[in-house]
Design a protein around this motif. Structure first.
Motif, PDB file in Angstrom:
ATOM      1  N   ALA A   1       1.009  -0.775  -0.050  1.00  0.00           N
ATOM      2  CA  ALA A   1      -0.166  -0.204  -0.014  1.00  0.00           C
ATOM      3  C   ALA A   1       0.839   1.730  -0.010  1.00  0.00           C
ATOM      4  O   ALA A   1       0.621   2.057  -1.038  1.00  0.00           O
ATOM      5  N   GLU A   2       2.035   1.186   0.638  1.00  0.00           N
ATOM      6  CA  GLU A   2       3.096   2.333   0.644  1.00  0.00           C
ATOM      7  C   GLU A   2       3.872   2.651  -0.621  1.00  0.00           C
ATOM      8  O   GLU A   2       3.522   4.022  -0.755  1.00  0.00           O
ATOM      9  N   ARG A   3       4.333   1.073  -1.657  1.00  0.00           N
ATOM     10  CA  ARG A   3       4.339   1.506  -2.529  1.00  0.00           C
ATOM     11  C   ARG A   3       3.906   1.354  -4.024  1.00  0.00           C
ATOM     12  O   ARG A   3       4.541   1.431  -5.107  1.00  0.00           O
ATOM     13  N   ARG A   4       2.718   1.243  -3.633  1.00  0.00           N
ATOM     14  CA  ARG A   4       2.315   1.028  -5.290  1.00  0.00           C
ATOM     15  C   ARG A   4       1.790   1.954  -5.947  1.00  0.00           C
ATOM     16  O   ARG A   4       1.453   2.174  -7.124  1.00  0.00           O
ATOM     17  N   HIS A   5       1.638   3.396  -5.520  1.00  0.00           N
ATOM     18  CA  HIS A   5       1.493   4.637  -5.979  1.00  0.00           C
ATOM     19  C   HIS A   5       2.577   4.615  -7.125  1.00  0.00           C
ATOM     20  O   HIS A   5       2.587   5.478  -8.001  1.00  0.00           O
ATOM     21  N   TYR A   6       3.828   4.081  -7.101  1.00  0.00           N
ATOM     22  CA  TYR A   6       5.409   4.302  -7.335  1.00  0.00           C
ATOM     23  C   TYR A   6       5.209   3.566  -8.614  1.00  0.00           C
ATOM     24  O   TYR A   6       6.242   3.218  -9.215  1.00  0.00           O
ATOM     25  N   LEU A   7       4.150   2.520  -8.915  1.00  0.00           N
ATOM     26  CA  LEU A   7       3.999   1.114 -10.051  1.00  0.00           C
ATOM     27  C   LEU A   7       3.300   1.635 -10.783  1.00  0.00           C
ATOM     28  O   LEU A   7       2.511   2.488 -10.890  1.00  0.00           O
ATOM     29  N   THR A   8       3.298   0.880 -12.444  1.00  0.00           N
ATOM     30  CA  THR A   8       2.483   1.345 -12.718  1.00  0.00           C
ATOM     31  C   THR A   8       1.740   0.272 -12.912  1.00  0.00           C
ATOM     32  O   THR A   8       1.296  -0.691 -12.117  1.00  0.00           O
ATOM     33  N   PRO A   9       0.672   0.889 -13.276  1.00  0.00           N
ATOM     34  CA  PRO A   9      -0.853  -0.015 -13.124  1.00  0.00           C
ATOM     35  C   PRO A   9      -0.418  -1.852 -13.273  1.00  0.00           C
ATOM     36  O   PRO A   9      -1.133  -2.631 -13.216  1.00  0.00           O
ATOM     37  N   ALA A  10       0.010  -2.269 -14.891  1.00  0.00           N
ATOM     38  CA  ALA A  10       0.269  -3.465 -14.944  1.00  0.00           C
ATOM     39  C   ALA A  10       1.364  -4.034 -14.723  1.00  0.00           C
ATOM     40  O   ALA A  10       1.203  -5.004 -13.659  1.00  0.00           O
ATOM     41  N   ARG A  11       2.443  -3.296 -13.470  1.00  0.00           N
ATOM     42  CA  ARG A  11       3.433  -3.827 -12.449  1.00  0.00           C
ATOM     43  C   ARG A  11       2.252  -4.084 -11.435  1.00  0.00           C
ATOM     44  O   ARG A  11       2.651  -5.359 -10.415  1.00  0.00           O
ATOM     45  N   ARG A  12       1.506  -3.182 -10.687  1.00  0.00           N
ATOM     46  CA  ARG A  12       0.690  -3.765  -9.225  1.00  0.00           C
ATOM     47  C   ARG A  12      -0.089  -4.939  -9.626  1.00  0.00           C
ATOM     48  O   ARG A  12      -0.310  -5.559  -9.201  1.00  0.00           O
ATOM     49  N   ARG A  13      -0.840  -5.185 -10.895  1.00  0.00           N
ATOM     50  CA  ARG A  13      -1.737  -6.215 -11.109  1.00  0.00           C
ATOM     51  C   ARG A  13      -0.615  -7.415 -11.723  1.00  0.00           C
ATOM     52  O   ARG A  13      -0.970  -8.208 -10.139  1.00  0.00           O
ATOM     53  N   GLU A  14       1.077  -7.662 -11.809  1.00  0.00           N
ATOM     54  CA  GLU A  14       1.655  -7.951 -11.397  1.00  0.00           C
ATOM     55  C   GLU A  14       2.237  -8.748 -10.668  1.00  0.00           C
ATOM     56  O   GLU A  14       1.804 -10.595 -10.132  1.00  0.00           O
ATOM     57  N   ILE A  15       2.604  -7.933  -9.658  1.00  0.00           N
ATOM     58  CA  ILE A  15       2.327  -7.639  -8.054  1.00  0.00           C
ATOM     59  C   ILE A  15       1.497  -8.338  -7.842  1.00  0.00           C
ATOM     60  O   ILE A  15       1.815  -9.689  -6.539  1.00  0.00           O
TER      61      ILE A  15
END
Length: 259
Positions: free
Chosen positions: A182-196
């Protein structure tokens, strides 16, 4: 400081007892008792009090600080023992008093604490070696202190959290993962969020009997909300944008048959 005072009080009591009794045979016993007392206080005083009194020793209580896990949970006995056993490494290197005065025996040493000082300065949470090894940190013990929480703006999160089974217990490692995500998701692209998020939530989707096409990123944030924020928001979640939607597989099948 408190530890030194306790040790000094014990030694002073033993000396006074010997002096008043006048019994020479108690001399060896008193010395042995003093050495044993010094060993027990030096090595186990901090560990015992931190484990039994929620991360506080007498000195920490007086100074308004306490020890907790890095994820905000209370310290346990294993972590308390480990951080205190490594205190001797934090006090290194030691300086011999004989280097100042040749008449002083070389056995008298002064711990400089440079290793611990450098470690505290170099770490983000100001941890010494014992804290790094045990996964703990020292905080100011304010009554109003609360764990930092990420801001959740998505209106779908709270409604989705209501579908998570109430008997699902979040493990300590999972709670830490949710907090970091939750702390770091804003620094990730939507595709990277979905992958993780997909990798982390795949076992939970089957366990909760959720639809396989559910948004994994949204599910991670819903888990975070249920773990850290749901108790603060006592009002029932308004389904709002999820009105008429269910993430459950059985409801998806029912909707398909009705269509």
């Amino acid at each position: 400081m408190v530890r030194v005072a306790v040790i000094g009080a014990i030694i002073l009591f033993l000396l006074l007892f010997i002096g008043l009794s006048g019994l020479r045979e108690l001399g060896a016993f008193a010395i042995a008792a003093g050495i044993i007392s010094y060993f027990l206080i030096s090595w186990f005083y901090g560990a015992a009090l931190e484990a039994w009194f929620n991360g506080r020793t007498v000195g920490k209580w007086a100074c308004g600080v306490r020890v907790i896990d890095v994820d905000g949970c209370p310290i346990n006995g294993k972590r308390a023992v480990l951080r205190n056993l490594l205190r001797i490494a934090d006090l290194a290197p030691v300086a011999a008093l004989s280097s100042i005065d040749e008449n002083i025996p070389p056995t008298f040493l002064i711990p400089t604490g440079m290793v611990g000082l450098i470690c505290v300065i170099s770490t983000r949470r100001m941890q010494r070696l014992g804290d790094i090894a045990s996964g703990t940190m020292v905080i100011i013990d304010e009554k109003t202190w609360q764990l930092p929480v990420a801001k959740i703006d998505d209106p779908r999160v709270a409604p989705l959290a209501t579908f998570i089974p109430g008997d699902y217990a979040i493990s300590r490692s999972m709670a830490r993962t949710l907090a970091v995500y939750a702390e770091r998701r804003h620094y990730l692209t939507p595709a990277r969020r979905r992958e993780i998020a997909r990798h982390l939530t795949l076992p939970l989707i089957d366990r909760f009997e959720f639809r396989p096409d559910i948004d994994a990123d949204l599910l991670m944030i819903a888990l975070y909300y249920k773990t850290f924020l749901a108790e603060r928001n006592a009002e029932p979640a308004d389904l709002g944008p999820l009105a008429g939607y269910s993430p459950l597989v059985r409801d998806m099948a029912a909707q398909a048959s009705n269509a």
